[in-house]
Design an enzyme around this catalytic site. Sequence first.
Site, PDB file in Angstrom:
ATOM      1  N   ASP A  38       0.856  -1.191   0.000  1.00  0.00           N
ATOM      2  CA  ASP A  38       0.000   0.000   0.000  1.00  0.00           C
ATOM      3  C   ASP A  38       0.896   1.247   0.000  1.00  0.00           C
ATOM      4  OD1 ASP A  38      -3.207   0.537   1.144  1.00  0.00           O
ATOM      5  OD2 ASP A  38      -1.771   2.200   1.084  1.00  0.00           O
ATOM      6  N   ILE A  39       0.530   2.212  -0.819  1.00  0.00           N
ATOM      7  CA  ILE A  39       1.357   3.412  -0.960  1.00  0.00           C
ATOM      8  C   ILE A  39       1.292   4.296   0.296  1.00  0.00           C
ATOM      9  CG2 ILE A  39      -0.366   5.015  -1.954  1.00  0.00           C
ATOM     10  CD1 ILE A  39       1.763   5.634  -4.141  1.00  0.00           C
ATOM     11  N   ASN A  47     -12.701  -3.284   2.904  1.00  0.00           N
ATOM     12  CA  ASN A  47     -13.722  -2.246   2.904  1.00  0.00           C
ATOM     13  C   ASN A  47     -14.644  -2.509   1.718  1.00  0.00           C
ATOM     14  OD1 ASN A  47     -12.416  -0.993   5.090  1.00  0.00           O
ATOM     15  ND2 ASN A  47     -11.042   0.105   3.709  1.00  0.00           N
ATOM     16  N   GLN A  95     -14.386   2.175   1.333  1.00  0.00           N
ATOM     17  CA  GLN A  95     -13.692   1.754   0.110  1.00  0.00           C
ATOM     18  C   GLN A  95     -13.507   2.951  -0.804  1.00  0.00           C
ATOM     19  OE1 GLN A  95     -15.482  -1.513  -2.061  1.00  0.00           O
ATOM     20  NE2 GLN A  95     -13.836  -1.557  -3.580  1.00  0.00           N
ATOM     21  N   HIS A  99     -10.222  -5.447  -2.897  1.00  0.00           N
ATOM     22  CA  HIS A  99      -8.894  -5.718  -2.343  1.00  0.00           C
ATOM     23  C   HIS A  99      -8.972  -6.037  -0.861  1.00  0.00           C
ATOM     24  CE1 HIS A  99      -9.727  -1.384  -2.230  1.00  0.00           C
ATOM     25  NE2 HIS A  99      -9.110  -1.368  -1.061  1.00  0.00           N
ATOM     26  N   PHE A 100      -8.167  -6.988  -0.457  1.00  0.00           N
ATOM     27  CA  PHE A 100      -7.919  -7.225   0.960  1.00  0.00           C
ATOM     28  C   PHE A 100      -6.736  -6.366   1.379  1.00  0.00           C
ATOM     29  CE2 PHE A 100      -9.940 -11.577   0.767  1.00  0.00           C
ATOM     30  CZ  PHE A 100     -10.859 -11.343   1.773  1.00  0.00           C
ATOM     31  N   HIS A 101      -6.815  -5.875   2.616  1.00  0.00           N
ATOM     32  CA  HIS A 101      -5.656  -5.251   3.257  1.00  0.00           C
ATOM     33  C   HIS A 101      -5.066  -6.286   4.206  1.00  0.00           C
ATOM     34  CE1 HIS A 101      -6.779  -0.891   2.446  1.00  0.00           C
ATOM     35  NE2 HIS A 101      -7.933  -1.490   2.236  1.00  0.00           N
TER      36      HIS A 101
HETATM   37  P1  5GP Z   1      -9.680   1.287   0.420  1.00  0.00           P
HETATM   38  O1  5GP Z   1     -10.005   2.459   1.301  1.00  0.00           O
HETATM   39  O2  5GP Z   1     -10.277   1.433  -0.966  1.00  0.00           O
HETATM   40  O3  5GP Z   1     -10.017  -0.026   1.065  1.00  0.00           O
HETATM   41  O4  5GP Z   1      -8.109   1.261   0.308  1.00  0.00           O
HETATM   42  C1  5GP Z   1      -7.424   1.699  -0.816  1.00  0.00           C
HETATM   43  C2  5GP Z   1      -5.956   1.641  -0.484  1.00  0.00           C
HETATM   44  O5  5GP Z   1      -5.242   1.785  -1.691  1.00  0.00           O
HETATM   45  C3  5GP Z   1      -5.499   2.744   0.455  1.00  0.00           C
HETATM   46  O6  5GP Z   1      -4.925   2.177   1.625  1.00  0.00           O
HETATM   47  C4  5GP Z   1      -4.484   3.531  -0.373  1.00  0.00           C
HETATM   48  O7  5GP Z   1      -3.381   3.958   0.372  1.00  0.00           O
HETATM   49  C5  5GP Z   1      -4.084   2.529  -1.439  1.00  0.00           C
HETATM   50  N1  5GP Z   1      -3.700   3.129  -2.706  1.00  0.00           N
HETATM   51  C6  5GP Z   1      -4.393   4.089  -3.393  1.00  0.00           C
HETATM   52  N2  5GP Z   1      -3.777   4.383  -4.541  1.00  0.00           N
HETATM   53  C7  5GP Z   1      -2.673   3.598  -4.588  1.00  0.00           C
HETATM   54  C8  5GP Z   1      -1.614   3.468  -5.548  1.00  0.00           C
HETATM   55  O8  5GP Z   1      -1.571   4.117  -6.585  1.00  0.00           O
HETATM   56  N3  5GP Z   1      -0.645   2.567  -5.268  1.00  0.00           N
HETATM   57  C9  5GP Z   1      -0.649   1.821  -4.130  1.00  0.00           C
HETATM   58  N4  5GP Z   1       0.351   0.965  -3.946  1.00  0.00           N
HETATM   59  N5  5GP Z   1      -1.633   1.927  -3.203  1.00  0.00           N
HETATM   60  C10 5GP Z   1      -2.623   2.809  -3.435  1.00  0.00           C
END
Ligand code: 5GP
Length: 134
Positions: free
Chosen positions: A29-30, A85, A92, A98-100
């Site tokens: 995750d970035i 999420n 989300q 996606h899983f974290h």
């Molecule tokens: P969500 O809130 O949709 O469950 O989580 C999305 C996740 O994707 C966030 O933790 C965010 O930091 C990560 N993310 C968003 N854009 C990018 C990206 O371009 N590259 C990477 N590696 N992670 C990303």
Amino acid sequence: MDCIFCKIIDKEIPARIVYEDDKYLAFLDINPVNKGHTLVIPKDHVATYSELDNEQAADMAKKAHQLAPQIVQALGAKGFNLCLNNGSVAGQIIDHVHFHIIPRFGGDNLQLWPGKEEEIDLLDETFSKLKEIK
Ligand code: 5GP
Ligand code: ZN
């Protein structure tokens, strides 16, 4: 397709890919909430976990189950949180399921799942609504 995760799959934008096979990709995750915070995604674009069929959902969970302990071991973590999420109301942001995987370390002070005191009094009412699910 204007999906940032599909662009990562297609290598149109860079990511720190830690695992790849024909169906799944895992990358850092970035904006990590803890060291080693990793996202596991299917290569086929599906927006939410709810939109996967039961078998696909189980397969994706199996992939997280395969990868998480290896991430934990490689980083010397002690455990992990597995989060998903589902939908914008659940936080989300990226509409590609996606899983974290969030490795946990002793004393890392990461606070997830704060309890909601007002829900304690409503537990019986909530339970009565959920008793019939199959
Ligand atoms: P969500 O809130 O949709 O469950 O989580 C999305 C996740 O994707 C966030 O933790 C965010 O930091 C990560 N993310 C968003 N854009 C990018 C990206 O371009 N590259 C990477 N590696 N992670 C990303
Ligand atoms: Zn996508």
